[in-house]
Design a protein around this motif. Structure first.
Motif, short mmCIF file in Angstrom:
data_model
loop_
_atom_site.label_atom_id
_atom_site.label_comp_id
_atom_site.label_asym_id
_atom_site.label_seq_id
_atom_site.Cartn_x
_atom_site.Cartn_y
_atom_site.Cartn_z
N PRO A 15 0.85 -1.21 0.00
CA PRO A 15 0.00 0.00 0.00
C PRO A 15 0.87 1.25 0.00
CG PRO A 15 0.05 -1.00 2.17
CD PRO A 15 0.74 -1.96 1.25
N PRO A 16 0.43 2.32 -0.66
CA PRO A 16 1.22 3.56 -0.66
C PRO A 16 1.48 4.03 0.76
CG PRO A 16 -0.59 3.69 -2.24
CD PRO A 16 -0.81 2.44 -1.43
N GLY A 17 2.70 4.55 0.96
CA GLY A 17 3.02 5.06 2.28
C GLY A 17 4.46 4.81 2.66
N GLU A 45 34.63 6.23 -10.45
CA GLU A 45 34.98 5.69 -9.14
C GLU A 45 34.93 6.81 -8.12
OE1 GLU A 45 35.52 2.74 -8.13
OE2 GLU A 45 35.77 1.57 -9.97
N ASP A 46 34.33 6.55 -6.97
CA ASP A 46 34.24 7.60 -5.97
C ASP A 46 35.49 7.68 -5.10
OD1 ASP A 46 34.06 5.45 -4.28
OD2 ASP A 46 31.95 5.76 -3.78
N GLY A 47 36.42 6.74 -5.31
CA GLY A 47 37.70 6.78 -4.61
C GLY A 47 37.67 6.27 -3.19
N SER A 48 36.51 5.94 -2.70
CA SER A 48 36.40 5.53 -1.30
C SER A 48 36.48 4.03 -1.11
CB SER A 48 35.07 6.05 -0.72
OG SER A 48 33.98 5.48 -1.42
N GLY A 49 36.37 3.28 -2.22
CA GLY A 49 36.37 1.83 -2.11
C GLY A 49 35.06 1.32 -1.57
N PRO A 50 34.91 0.00 -1.48
CA PRO A 50 33.64 -0.55 -0.99
C PRO A 50 33.41 -0.21 0.47
CG PRO A 50 35.29 -2.28 -1.16
CD PRO A 50 35.89 -1.04 -1.78
N ALA A 51 32.14 -0.13 0.84
CA ALA A 51 31.80 0.14 2.23
C ALA A 51 32.23 -1.03 3.10
CB ALA A 51 30.30 0.37 2.35
N ALA A 52 32.54 -0.74 4.34
CA ALA A 52 32.92 -1.80 5.27
C ALA A 52 31.73 -2.71 5.53
CB ALA A 52 33.41 -1.18 6.56
N LYS A 53 32.01 -4.02 5.59
CA LYS A 53 30.94 -4.97 5.89
C LYS A 53 30.54 -4.80 7.36
CE LYS A 53 32.43 -8.39 2.47
NZ LYS A 53 31.27 -8.29 1.62
N ASP A 54 29.31 -4.46 7.59
CA ASP A 54 28.88 -4.16 8.94
C ASP A 54 27.40 -4.49 9.05
OD1 ASP A 54 28.91 -3.30 11.53
OD2 ASP A 54 29.87 -1.40 11.10
N GLU A 55 26.79 -4.04 10.10
CA GLU A 55 25.37 -4.27 10.28
C GLU A 55 24.60 -3.59 9.16
OE1 GLU A 55 24.03 -6.18 12.42
OE2 GLU A 55 25.85 -6.65 13.54
N PRO A 56 23.42 -4.11 8.81
CA PRO A 56 22.63 -3.48 7.75
C PRO A 56 22.19 -2.08 8.16
CG PRO A 56 21.35 -5.13 8.90
CD PRO A 56 22.76 -5.29 9.36
N GLN A 57 21.97 -1.25 7.13
CA GLN A 57 21.51 0.10 7.39
C GLN A 57 19.99 0.14 7.34
OE1 GLN A 57 23.38 3.12 4.98
NE2 GLN A 57 25.27 1.94 4.80
N ALA A 58 19.39 0.86 8.26
CA ALA A 58 17.94 1.07 8.23
C ALA A 58 17.65 2.25 7.32
CB ALA A 58 17.42 1.33 9.63
N ILE A 59 16.82 2.02 6.29
CA ILE A 59 16.54 3.05 5.30
C ILE A 59 15.04 3.30 5.24
CG2 ILE A 59 16.64 3.63 2.84
CD1 ILE A 59 19.20 2.11 2.63
N ASP A 60 14.67 4.57 5.24
CA ASP A 60 13.26 4.94 5.10
C ASP A 60 12.91 5.04 3.62
OD1 ASP A 60 12.71 5.17 7.85
OD2 ASP A 60 13.70 7.14 7.88
N ILE A 61 11.85 4.38 3.22
CA ILE A 61 11.44 4.34 1.82
C ILE A 61 9.97 4.72 1.71
CG2 ILE A 61 13.12 2.52 1.33
CD1 ILE A 61 10.76 0.55 1.23
N ARG A 62 9.52 4.91 0.46
CA ARG A 62 8.12 5.26 0.22
C ARG A 62 7.59 4.47 -0.98
NH1 ARG A 62 8.83 9.91 -1.34
NH2 ARG A 62 7.94 10.10 -3.43
N TYR A 63 6.54 3.70 -0.76
CA TYR A 63 5.84 3.01 -1.84
C TYR A 63 4.75 3.92 -2.40
CZ TYR A 63 8.04 -1.34 -0.27
OH TYR A 63 8.95 -2.30 0.07
N ASP A 64 4.51 3.81 -3.73
CA ASP A 64 3.53 4.69 -4.34
C ASP A 64 2.83 4.03 -5.53
OD1 ASP A 64 2.04 6.98 -4.51
OD2 ASP A 64 3.54 8.12 -5.64
#
Length: 421
Positions: A142-144, A217-236
């Motif tokens: 559902p959207p939100g 290339e952004d020059g920073s290399g791959p991100a360190a393997k760590d805990e997952p990131q919590a990301i806020d998203i929106r379905y529409d």
């Protein structure tokens, strides 16, 4: 106890897997128990198929031509390869019988004893029941607003065939899917990708672009393997329409759903790519996604090539330029050449290819079909390899075929003596 994030992403391109309820100690080749969830995630394709032919191939494997029936994940191949010894996880398959396969890899799909289940057996029926539940169409969200866990953000490297498309910092894995910004498709791959905010519809299709800009290339290399990131998203209620190479358009109904992160739209890469006709391979030990161009098994149009793989010492390959009765000319690549470096041909007696070191053959022969945008690995029957190594006249015949179009793709991708006569 392993974190779930690590368990999800340590896939193997060619793995010897065991299933949760089997007893690994019964097999000398066991890697230890894995869950049904892990088996599903690690498999390149899951399908039922009838075995039409089984034959021994060089050096220590068997190839089985299969006729796929039902597919539960990925794209069912026309053959599977296994080892030829129970101590090396051989999958014992018989001609005329039907099995549930969990295959690994794209070019030469591999199966082990743990990946192969005779249809009608209690284990196969249990797995099929669970697979049917797993692949039920995904209901639209559902959207939100929502929040999800993003794994491997900044770690994933993308390839189109053999072309490195870089490591987009914004790609990540969520809900068993790799998500990329919509702009990644149009900027780094030969796709058009258009967002219509009025219709809430994404249109993706092939373009005629032959050249693509090199990824930044952004020059920073791959991100360190760590805990997952919590990301806020929106379905529409966003729908994705894909046009394949024939121009046929269809919607991604029942697939993972696109969503917004801020003002940026994200789409599920595998669902879109497979709709375009590509094969998608996840290589877990390098956190890479490889998009393989489709190949028409019916024509097999391409040029026959040959190389020797270096088994002892530095990793490398010897690309064969010419083969005669008593001599072979090759160019050696060790994987450490600078861009533009010249590789000069080397001519040696063919006997050099048969040298042993520490009880092992120094070089392994490998044939392939070069199609222009894709290299198709071929297998060779043990009889043909024996003749190649012991019959100078046959080497002349093989050499005459190198660099020439192959008359059709061999059945189950296995080359026989007759293919060179």
């Amino acid at each position: 106890m392993r974190r779930w994030g690590i368990a999800v992403f340590l896939f193997a391109c060619i793995a010897m897997l065991s299933l949760g309820c089997l007893t690994p100690s019964a097999y000398a080749c066991s890697r230890g128990p894995t869950s049904i969830e892990e088996d599903f995630l690690e498999a390149q394709a899951i399908f039922t198929a009838k075995v039409s032919k089984v034959e021994a191939v060089y050096p220590f494997q068997k190839a089985a031509a299969v006729e796929a029936a039902e597919t539960y994940k990925g794209q069912a191949p026309s053959l599977v390869v296994t080892n030829d010894d129970p101590d090396r996880c051989e999958a014992s398959v018989e001609e005329g019988k039907t099995y549930l396969f969990y295959s690994h890899g794209v070019e030469l799909p591999y199966v082990s004893v743990f990946d192969t289940h005779l249809l009608g057996s209690e284990r196969a029926e249990e797995l099929i029941r669970l697979l049917k539940q797993r692949i039920e169409p995904i209901e639209p969200k559902p959207p939100g607003e929502a929040r999800l866990s993003a794994y491997s953000k900044g770690e994933i490297r993308m390839f189109l065939g053999r072309h490195d498309r870089g490591r987009p910092a914004e790609a990540f894995i969520a809900n068993d899917s790799v998500y990329v910004p919509l702009s990644f498709l149009s900027e780094n791959l030969p796709y058009s990708a258009v967002w219509d905010p009025i219709a809430k519809e994404v249109s993706v299709g092939w373009t005629n672009r032959m050249e693509l800009e090199e990824p930044e290339e952004d020059g920073s290399g791959p991100a360190a393997k760590d805990e997952p990131q919590a990301i806020d998203i929106r379905y529409d209620n966003i729908r994705v329409k894909v046009k394949d190479q024939t121009g046929k358009a269809s919607f991604l109904d029942g697939a993972p759903e696109p969503f917004f992160i801020g003002e940026k739209l994200y789409v599920p890469l595998r669902a879109v790519a497979e709709k375009l006709g590509l094969e998608v391979e996840w290589v877990g030990n390098t956190s890479s996604v490889i998009l393989h161009y489709p190949f028409d098994d019916r024509t097999g149009s391409g040029v026959l090539g040959m190389r020797y793989i270096v088994n002892v010492g530095l990793e490398g390959k010897l690309e064969v330029d010419r083969l005669t009765k008593d001599e072979i000319v090759y160019r050696a690549y060790n994987g450490h050449l600078e861009e533009g470096a010249e590789v000069k041909p080397v001519a040696v007696p063919f006997a050099e290819m048969l040298k042993m070191e520490a009880g092992y053959r120094q070089y392994t022969a490998q044939f392939y079909l070069e199609t222009g945008n894709k290299e198709i690995k071929l297998l060779m029957s043990q009889e043909a390899v024996k003749k190649l190594e012991n019959d100078a006249g046959f080497r002349d015949k093989v050499g005459a075929k190198l660099g020439k179009p192959l008359d059709g793709l061999p059945a189950a991708r296995v080359l026989h003596v007759d293919d060179f006569e």
